[in-house]
Scaffold this active site. Structure first.
Site, PDB file in Angstrom:
ATOM      1  N   MET A   1      -1.759  32.320 -23.862  1.00 33.50           N
ATOM      2  CA  MET A   1      -0.639  32.088 -24.764  1.00 33.50           C
ATOM      3  C   MET A   1      -0.991  31.051 -25.825  1.00 33.50           C
ATOM      4  O   MET A   1      -0.628  31.198 -26.999  1.00 33.50           O
ATOM      5  CB  MET A   1       0.601  31.651 -23.984  1.00 33.50           C
ATOM      6  CG  MET A   1       1.857  31.533 -24.837  1.00 33.50           C
ATOM      7  SD  MET A   1       2.328  33.100 -25.623  1.00 33.50           S
ATOM      8  CE  MET A   1       3.347  33.807 -24.329  1.00 33.50           C
TER       9      MET A   1
ATOM     10  N   PHE B   1       0.832  -1.203   0.000  1.00 35.60           N
ATOM     11  CA  PHE B   1       0.000   0.000   0.000  1.00 35.60           C
ATOM     12  C   PHE B   1       0.867   1.253   0.000  1.00 35.60           C
ATOM     13  O   PHE B   1       1.740   1.406   0.833  1.00 35.60           O
ATOM     14  CB  PHE B   1      -0.911  -0.007   1.232  1.00 35.60           C
ATOM     15  CG  PHE B   1      -1.766   1.232   1.351  1.00 35.60           C
ATOM     16  CD1 PHE B   1      -2.773   1.504   0.439  1.00 35.60           C
ATOM     17  CD2 PHE B   1      -1.537   2.147   2.372  1.00 35.60           C
ATOM     18  CE1 PHE B   1      -3.544   2.640   0.542  1.00 35.60           C
ATOM     19  CE2 PHE B   1      -2.309   3.303   2.489  1.00 35.60           C
ATOM     20  CZ  PHE B   1      -3.317   3.547   1.562  1.00 35.60           C
ATOM     21  N   GLN B   2       0.627   2.114  -0.980  1.00 38.71           N
ATOM     22  CA  GLN B   2       1.352   3.377  -1.152  1.00 38.71           C
ATOM     23  C   GLN B   2       2.854   3.175  -1.327  1.00 38.71           C
ATOM     24  O   GLN B   2       3.656   4.036  -0.966  1.00 38.71           O
ATOM     25  CB  GLN B   2       1.071   4.344   0.005  1.00 38.71           C
ATOM     26  CG  GLN B   2      -0.367   4.853  -0.001  1.00 38.71           C
ATOM     27  CD  GLN B   2      -0.588   6.061   0.898  1.00 38.71           C
ATOM     28  OE1 GLN B   2       0.104   6.230   1.894  1.00 38.71           O
ATOM     29  NE2 GLN B   2      -1.577   6.872   0.545  1.00 38.71           N
TER      30      GLN B   2
ATOM     31  N   LYS C   1      10.202   3.515   6.127  1.00 42.13           N
ATOM     32  CA  LYS C   1       9.644   3.900   7.431  1.00 42.13           C
ATOM     33  C   LYS C   1      10.341   3.217   8.585  1.00 42.13           C
ATOM     34  O   LYS C   1      10.547   3.837   9.653  1.00 42.13           O
ATOM     35  CB  LYS C   1       8.142   3.599   7.462  1.00 42.13           C
ATOM     36  CG  LYS C   1       7.490   4.062   8.760  1.00 42.13           C
ATOM     37  CD  LYS C   1       5.982   3.911   8.778  1.00 42.13           C
ATOM     38  CE  LYS C   1       5.404   4.448  10.093  1.00 42.13           C
ATOM     39  NZ  LYS C   1       3.925   4.359  10.120  1.00 42.13           N
TER      40      LYS C   1
END
Length: 560
Positions: free
Chosen positions: A467, A113-114, A163
């Protein structure tokens, strides 16, 4: 002393003199944010509304201060949201360290996850990217990241920390930051001798200033060189402020939306002295005919830039400031009265001009310059407003125009303005955006309001993508495909909802009182300036054309 990995990260930031970081927390980086809480009296953390805003704020902080900008993000989408800001910094050689936290090491490579390989993703747009696999390497990796970011040709570095490493303990020993020396080893005497000969022989010299002069702090040397050899000076978007915008020798920006005096002067000169510029395609136009009457002398810290886009006649590789110091020791005073008279004639014959009968971007910027006395830091997004800010605000000193030159990042300016204001709180900071750009990161108004510092946001609101529409008008038969913003977005209400004051400006006489109110305010103020959708930026050189093909509205009328 024994510290957690997160505490080591924060201690290393302190070692490097970091006083402000920009970021957004998440699960993987929670240990670092917990450590930041304990150090909150020593390091200010600015919580942005989006990770991209954090990366642009770190970039703006770095450009405005000359120090390394720092941004933080968690794993997965938090990290990938930094990528645009990292690439923006990379293209413009901005020193930045991005610290991300990934999933724990046992979860790496398992589609957790992530989880994302952010170090791999940013490899093409960083000077270096690290993933720290062992806590014993953490402190030295961070120290190395800062050194790489600010040495040689500066740029962004990413450090990804799993982590579990941020949570484990290890012995930390303080260390003084490594000294970053200017690049002088590559400066060869035979190269400087050749440069001196070319300068002595030139009868029509022209100095072309790029962003490298800002980075090296070479503004005083550039000014001395111009006056010593009596040479006119043009600049790129990134070189603004190196040479004073009001100086008689200054001819303006060069390139696609440069002045006629600069574009024609570069075409006619017999020596082009290029200082810290990379010959962007937006500057050179047709590379086969660029400065075709001139010998080209290029001075740059990065050897890879020599002969990359334009073949040059001579070069000196090294820090621009140091090279110029050596040259100035031997360059004699020389005058070129006929050449200077010709350049002044070009400036008089082809001044910048705009419609003075209605509210326009140039009028707003000229009024801003007048009321700030040219002493503000200006950030911009990308488009017509960016070109007007480059043309009509006269920059006195470097590090006062913050803009995405290489990547052309819409949504850059507001985050950069917040970073600049945090880094230089004594300065008036103004972000100039188009309505299309402002939409991209206008959520950072909430960040500006939370910071509680004065900041002015000018929106050139023409209800189109200006632009792109200009190109559609000139080159696509006025087929305005997906460039009309015909919706009901109200920037005044939106700005007030995000915590800023807001004023709608629809007439020329509204501009000065609105700017005065904004300059006197304590917090952020948004000026929603409604201008005509068919206003264009001139002069212009079509993409890939010769610089002397530059045209303006008067030329178009004659052609018609």
């Amino acid at each position: 002393m024994q510290l957690t990995g997160a505490e080591i990260i924060v201690e290393c930031l302190k070692e490097q003199g970091v006083d402000t970081v920009f970021g957004y927390p998440g699960g993987a980086i929670l240990n670092v944010y917990d450590a930041l809480y304990e150090y909150r009296d020593e390091i200010t953390h600015v919580l942005t509304s989006h990770e991209q805003g954090a990366s642009h704020a770190a970039d703006g902080y770095a450009r405005a201060t000359g120090k390394v900008g720092v941004c933080l993000a968690t794993s997965g989408p938090g990290a990938t949201n930094l990528v645009t800001g990292i690439a923006t910094a990379y293209m413009d050689s901005v020193p930045m360290v991005a610290i991300t936290a990934n999933v724990g090491r046992p979860l790496l490579g398992r589609d957790s996850f992530q989880e994302v390989d952010i170090a791999g993703i940013v490899m093409p747009v960083t000077k270096y990217s690290f993933i720290v696999k062992n806590i014993e390497d953490l402190a030295d990796t961070l120290r190395r990241a800062f050194y790489i970011a600010k040495s040689g040709r500066p740029g962004p570095v990413l450090v990804d920390v799993p982590k579990d490493i941020t949570g484990m303990k290890y012995e930390y020993e303080p260390c003084h930051p490594a000294t970053v020396n200017r690049e002088i080893k590559s400066i060869r005497k035979e190269d400087t001798d050749q440069a001196l000969d070319m300068i002595r022989e030139a009868e029509k010299p022209f100095i072309f200033v790029g962003g490298g002069c800002v980075i090296s702090g070479a503004d005083q040397e550039v000014r001395e060189l111009a006056r010593r050899i009596q040479a006119p000076v043009c600049d790129t978007l990134m070189g603004k402020g190196t040479f004073p915008g009001e100086d008689p020798l200054y001819t303006g920006m060069v390139g696609m939306h440069g002045t006629k005096a600069s574009d024609l002067g570069v075409t006619e000169c017999d020596l082009l002295i290029v200082l810290g510029a990379r010959f962007s395609d937006r500057v050179t136009g047709n590379t086969k005919t660029f400065a075709h009457n001139a010998k080209i002398l290029q001075i740059d810290v990065d050897a890879a830039e020599i002969n990359k886009n334009i073949k040059v006649d001579a070069s000196v590789i090294g820090d621009v400031k140091e090279v110029l110091k050596r040259l100035l020791e031997e360059i004699p005073k020389k005058e070129h009265p006929e050449w200077i008279a010709h350049i002044q004639e070009l400036k008089s014959k082809y001044p910048l001009n705009y419609d003075h009968t209605q509210l326009t971007g140039p009028y707003i910027i000229e009024k801003l310059y007048e009321l700030t006395n040219g002493d503000a830091i200006i950030s911009t997004d990308v488009g017509q407003h960016q070109m007007w800010a480059a043309q009509y605000y006269k920059y006195k000193e470097p590090r006062t125009l913050l803009t995405s030159g290489g990547l052309g990042t819409m949504g850059y300016g507001l985050g950069a303005a917040i970073g600049a204001k945090m880094g230089r709180p004594e300065k008036t900071v103004v972000n100039i955006a188009g309505d299309g750009c402002f939409r991209m990161n206008m959520n950072e108004l909430a960040t500006a309001a939370r910071c509680g510092r004065q900041l002015i946001q000018i929106v050139m609101n023409n209800h189109v993508l200006g632009m792109v529409r200009q190109w559609q008008t000139l080159f696509y038969g006025k087929r305005y495909s997906s460039t009309v913003l015909d919706d009901a977005v109200d920037f005044v209400k939106l700005s007030e909802a995000l915590g800023a004051k807001a004023i709608r400006v629809t007439k020329m006489e509204d501009v000065e009182p609105a700017l005065k109110l904004a300059l006197a305010a304590e917090g952020p103020v948004v000026l929603d300036c409604w201008i005509d959708q068919d206003l264009s930026v001139f002069p212009m050189v079509p993409a890939g054309a010769n610089l002397d093909d530059v045209f303006d509205e008067e030329d178009m009328k004659k052609h018609e």
